[in-house]
Motif scaffolding. Structure first.
Motif, PDB file in Angstrom:
ATOM      1  N   VAL A  22      12.550 -32.631  77.223  1.00  0.00           N
ATOM      2  CA  VAL A  22      13.252 -32.433  78.489  1.00  0.00           C
ATOM      3  C   VAL A  22      12.291 -32.001  79.588  1.00  0.00           C
ATOM      4  O   VAL A  22      11.298 -31.321  79.332  1.00  0.00           O
ATOM      5  CB  VAL A  22      14.418 -31.426  78.280  1.00  0.00           C
ATOM      6  CG1 VAL A  22      13.898 -30.029  78.018  1.00  0.00           C
ATOM      7  CG2 VAL A  22      15.380 -31.440  79.444  1.00  0.00           C
ATOM      8  N   ILE A  23      12.621 -32.453  80.786  1.00  0.00           N
ATOM      9  CA  ILE A  23      11.798 -32.097  81.945  1.00  0.00           C
ATOM     10  C   ILE A  23      12.178 -30.677  82.366  1.00  0.00           C
ATOM     11  O   ILE A  23      13.354 -30.350  82.481  1.00  0.00           O
ATOM     12  CB  ILE A  23      12.000 -33.137  83.081  1.00  0.00           C
ATOM     13  CG1 ILE A  23      10.906 -33.049  84.138  1.00  0.00           C
ATOM     14  CG2 ILE A  23      13.383 -33.033  83.741  1.00  0.00           C
ATOM     15  CD1 ILE A  23      10.805 -34.314  85.017  1.00  0.00           C
ATOM     16  N   GLU A  41      17.456 -21.514  77.222  1.00  0.00           N
ATOM     17  CA  GLU A  41      18.693 -21.639  76.448  1.00  0.00           C
ATOM     18  C   GLU A  41      18.701 -22.950  75.667  1.00  0.00           C
ATOM     19  O   GLU A  41      19.143 -23.001  74.515  1.00  0.00           O
ATOM     20  CB  GLU A  41      19.920 -21.613  77.373  1.00  0.00           C
ATOM     21  CG  GLU A  41      20.158 -20.300  78.094  1.00  0.00           C
ATOM     22  CD  GLU A  41      19.214 -20.049  79.273  1.00  0.00           C
ATOM     23  OE1 GLU A  41      18.493 -20.999  79.677  1.00  0.00           O
ATOM     24  OE2 GLU A  41      19.160 -18.917  79.778  1.00  0.00           O
ATOM     25  N   MET A  42      18.201 -24.002  76.299  1.00  0.00           N
ATOM     26  CA  MET A  42      18.216 -25.313  75.638  1.00  0.00           C
ATOM     27  C   MET A  42      17.332 -25.301  74.396  1.00  0.00           C
ATOM     28  O   MET A  42      17.683 -25.880  73.358  1.00  0.00           O
ATOM     29  CB  MET A  42      17.764 -26.411  76.613  1.00  0.00           C
ATOM     30  CG  MET A  42      18.748 -26.641  77.758  1.00  0.00           C
ATOM     31  SD  MET A  42      18.159 -27.862  78.941  1.00  0.00           S
ATOM     32  CE  MET A  42      18.579 -29.383  78.086  1.00  0.00           C
ATOM     33  N   GLN A  52      16.526 -22.699  72.545  1.00  0.00           N
ATOM     34  CA  GLN A  52      17.197 -21.914  71.488  1.00  0.00           C
ATOM     35  C   GLN A  52      18.306 -22.713  70.815  1.00  0.00           C
ATOM     36  O   GLN A  52      18.434 -22.700  69.590  1.00  0.00           O
ATOM     37  CB  GLN A  52      17.773 -20.632  72.084  1.00  0.00           C
ATOM     38  CG  GLN A  52      16.697 -19.581  72.316  1.00  0.00           C
ATOM     39  CD  GLN A  52      17.202 -18.386  73.118  1.00  0.00           C
ATOM     40  OE1 GLN A  52      18.402 -18.249  73.356  1.00  0.00           O
ATOM     41  NE2 GLN A  52      16.280 -17.543  73.533  1.00  0.00           N
ATOM     42  N   ALA A  53      19.088 -23.420  71.644  1.00  0.00           N
ATOM     43  CA  ALA A  53      20.197 -24.198  71.088  1.00  0.00           C
ATOM     44  C   ALA A  53      19.685 -25.310  70.171  1.00  0.00           C
ATOM     45  O   ALA A  53      20.226 -25.542  69.083  1.00  0.00           O
ATOM     46  CB  ALA A  53      21.032 -24.785  72.221  1.00  0.00           C
ATOM     47  N   ALA A  54      18.611 -25.988  70.605  1.00  0.00           N
ATOM     48  CA  ALA A  54      18.070 -27.094  69.808  1.00  0.00           C
ATOM     49  C   ALA A  54      17.461 -26.589  68.502  1.00  0.00           C
ATOM     50  O   ALA A  54      17.539 -27.244  67.459  1.00  0.00           O
ATOM     51  CB  ALA A  54      17.035 -27.863  70.623  1.00  0.00           C
ATOM     52  N   LYS A  55      16.849 -25.394  68.575  1.00  0.00           N
ATOM     53  CA  LYS A  55      16.204 -24.822  67.370  1.00  0.00           C
ATOM     54  C   LYS A  55      17.227 -24.537  66.269  1.00  0.00           C
ATOM     55  O   LYS A  55      16.906 -24.628  65.089  1.00  0.00           O
ATOM     56  CB  LYS A  55      15.506 -23.506  67.730  1.00  0.00           C
ATOM     57  CG  LYS A  55      14.339 -23.672  68.681  1.00  0.00           C
ATOM     58  CD  LYS A  55      13.046 -23.728  67.939  1.00  0.00           C
ATOM     59  CE  LYS A  55      12.128 -24.691  68.633  1.00  0.00           C
ATOM     60  NZ  LYS A  55      10.796 -24.711  68.133  1.00  0.00           N
ATOM     61  N   LYS A  56      18.439 -24.189  66.697  1.00  0.00           N
ATOM     62  CA  LYS A  56      19.479 -23.898  65.692  1.00  0.00           C
ATOM     63  C   LYS A  56      19.749 -25.110  64.814  1.00  0.00           C
ATOM     64  O   LYS A  56      20.192 -24.979  63.682  1.00  0.00           O
ATOM     65  CB  LYS A  56      20.776 -23.461  66.391  1.00  0.00           C
ATOM     66  CG  LYS A  56      20.711 -22.044  66.889  1.00  0.00           C
ATOM     67  CD  LYS A  56      22.058 -21.608  67.467  1.00  0.00           C
ATOM     68  CE  LYS A  56      21.868 -20.322  68.253  1.00  0.00           C
ATOM     69  NZ  LYS A  56      22.761 -20.249  69.412  1.00  0.00           N
TER      70      LYS A  56
END
Lengths: 407, 143
Positions: free
Chosen positions: A170-171, A185-186, A188-192
């Motif tokens: 993501v840019i 936040e993005m 962290q969300a993707a890491k889950k």
């Protein structure tokens, strides 16, 4: 603290010239920033005094060039707060950094049916390499939609995440609109979901303070030339364990440990990804650009640019026919706009005739322009050396141009 | 009817009056673009788009009593202005005149500087297409 902008401008020889009979106003900083004298001197100084190939020669010049080259790696590490120097790889630019990861990490770890997630506001360089990879691997490219303000629709992003998501790329800051994306936040969300995260920092690194450890991204890419440094030099940051898991990108000198016709063993990171003689002069000069930024202070730069953004936004919103494109709450100093009934190209050429340099067109973000139903926009982007009086010059010029079709 | 060269000299004269000021030159070109006759909607088709132009340019031609009439349009006013100059010089001329035309006015009015090097290719593509139309009509006449 307000900056002494006159003193900063004195360091940029290119700014002190007339274009088409008017003082140059350089508002195309998102495309590339100008270079301070110290960077120009560092390039010529290297060729005058230190030119030598690095990491090889058993002589003083080679040793000196190697030291300076590695000093830049250490400075880049500091600049983004990486854990260690070896996590910094020198490339040709952001584009090559993305291609490197797509064709090494992507090729090794992606399999049929996996998903790569990007946003609708990506630069073409963060679309095409993943598209090519997905085609080869029969993987699926998924797109996070963007709202009318030019912001990522976060709920939709979360819905797109799943165990199939292998890469989120993501840019960080949109080059076309200036939107700052909520990458913390993005990530962290993707890491889950166990995805690896690639951050395109081409626009963000010159405006925001970046801490890769705090962000916890797996990769970050950016270009020296948008940070007052030379063209033709990019950075790829990658976490050690991720870089070590990747096969080499190109084969050649420097990237090897031992070569025989039967088998070659590869060098350790970062050298494994730096085949051939690198862009030594520009790497060395880039440290000077980072020194320039450090001496002024990132937050001082940001405050100055934010003030210019506020000033221009409020001045230009008064102009009849002025249509801003991308009005995100969180933005860097980029204003994309159109003039009602006018083509951005015409506006750009007329601004150039009054000495003002802006970018016009689709900004290498055709899908984003399609999202807004536009052929393109006019983009003005401000940097540390820009002034309110330059914005006034553009306000006057845009008002005059807009009047042609907006009486 | 004035010759190709007479018209070119007229244009050079007009641009001389504007002088070196790029801003007034651009405004003048845009004004010219505004005066371009309306382009027939049924000709606004992909096969009439000239490739190589950064702006979108449509060009078509019709044979009117051995003379070629050009009709063109663009999505940008500056390009429309440039096309209007080409049309003024070449439209209503015989195929041979168009094919033989040496378009010296382009250099003389400093068009390269006005439109920039990136767009000069587009201008060359427009001229090439106009000459191709002339060649096609000439071939048809001789057949």
């Amino acid at each position: 603290m307000s900056l002494n902008v006159d003193k900063i401008r004195d360091q940029f020889p290119v700014l002190h010239q007339e274009v088409n009979g008017r003082p140059l106003v350089y508002f195309d900083n998102a495309a590339t920033t100008q270079k301070p004298q110290s960077v120009i001197d560092a390039i010529s100084g290297y060729y005058k005094l230190d030119n030598s190939n690095i990491h090889r020669g058993a002589h003083t010049l080679a040793d000196r060039a190697t030291r300076y080259f590695e000093d830049t790696r250490a400075a880049v590490k500091e600049f983004i707060n990486a854990r260690e120097d070896s996590e910094i790889i020198f490339t040709k630019g952001t584009t090559e950094s993305i291609n490197l990861v797509a064709s090494t990490y992507g090729r090794k770890f992606l399999t049929k049916g996996d998903e790569v997630l990007i946003s609708a506001m990506e630069h073409h360089s963060n679309i095409v390499p993943w598209q090519m990879l997905c085609e080869e691997k029969e993987a699926v490219l998924k797109i996070i939609p963007v709202n009318d303000q030019g912001e990522i629709i976060y709920d939709e992003f979360e819905k797109l995440l799943s165990e199939k998501t292998k890469i989120l790329s993501v840019i960080h800051v949109s080059n076309a609109l200036g939107t700052i994306n909520p990458v913390r936040e993005m990530i962290q969300a993707a890491k889950k979901w166990g995805a690896k995260v690639f951050l395109d920092g081409a626009q963000s690194t010159s405006h925001l303070t970046i801490d890769v450890q705090e962000l916890d991204c797996d990769f970050l890419a950016f270009s020296a030339h948008k940070l007052y440094g030379p063209t033709g030099l990019g950075i790829l940051y990658g976490k050690r364990e991720v870089l070590e898991s990747m096969p080499p990108y190109q084969g050649g000198g420097e990237m090897i440990k031992e070569v025989s016709f039967e088998k070659t063993t590869y060098n350790d990171i970062p050298f494994k990804f730096e085949a051939g003689t690198p862009n030594i002069a520009d790497v060395i000069a880039f440290k000077t650009a980072l020194d320039f930024i450090r001496e002024i202070g990132k937050s001082n730069i940001k405050n100055h640019e934010d003030e210019l953004l506020r000033y221009a936004s409020s001045s230009w919103s008064e102009i009849k026919g002025f249509i801003p494109v991308g009005i995100a709450k969180d933005k860097i100093s980029v204003i994309s706009f159109n003039i009602r009934e006018m083509h951005p190209f015409d506006v750009g050429v007329m601004l150039d005739a009054t000495g003002i340099a802006v970018r016009t067109g689709h900004h290498c973000t055709q899908p984003l322009m399609q999202r807004f139903g536009l052929e393109g926009t006019v983009r003005a982007s401000f940097s540390v050396y820009n002034t309110k009086s330059e914005i006034d010059q553009m306000t006057e010029a845009v008002s005059k141009i807009a009047k042609i079709k907006n009486k | 009817m004035s010759s190709v060269n007479d018209i070119q000299n007229e244009i050079i004269e007009e641009f001389n009056i504007l002088g070196d000021d790029k801003e007034s030159t651009i405004f003048y070109i845009m004004e010219l673009g505004g005066k371009l006759p309306d382009f027939p909607e049924n000709e606004r088709i992909d096969s009439n788009i000239i490739k190589g132009c950064q702006s979108k340019v449509w060009l078509t031609a019709k044979d009117d009593n051995d003379q070629i009439e050009f009709l063109a349009d663009s999505n940008t006013d500056i390009t429309k202005g440039l096309i209007s100059l080409l049309i003024r010089v070449l439209s209503g001329k015989k195929p041979k005149e168009i094919l033989d035309a040496d378009l010296f006015f382009i250099d003389k009015i400093g068009m390269g500087n006005i439109i920039g090097s990136q767009r000069s290719n587009g201008l060359a593509a427009m001229i090439k297409q106009m000459k191709l139309y002339a060649l096609a009509y000439q071939t048809k006449q001789n057949a």
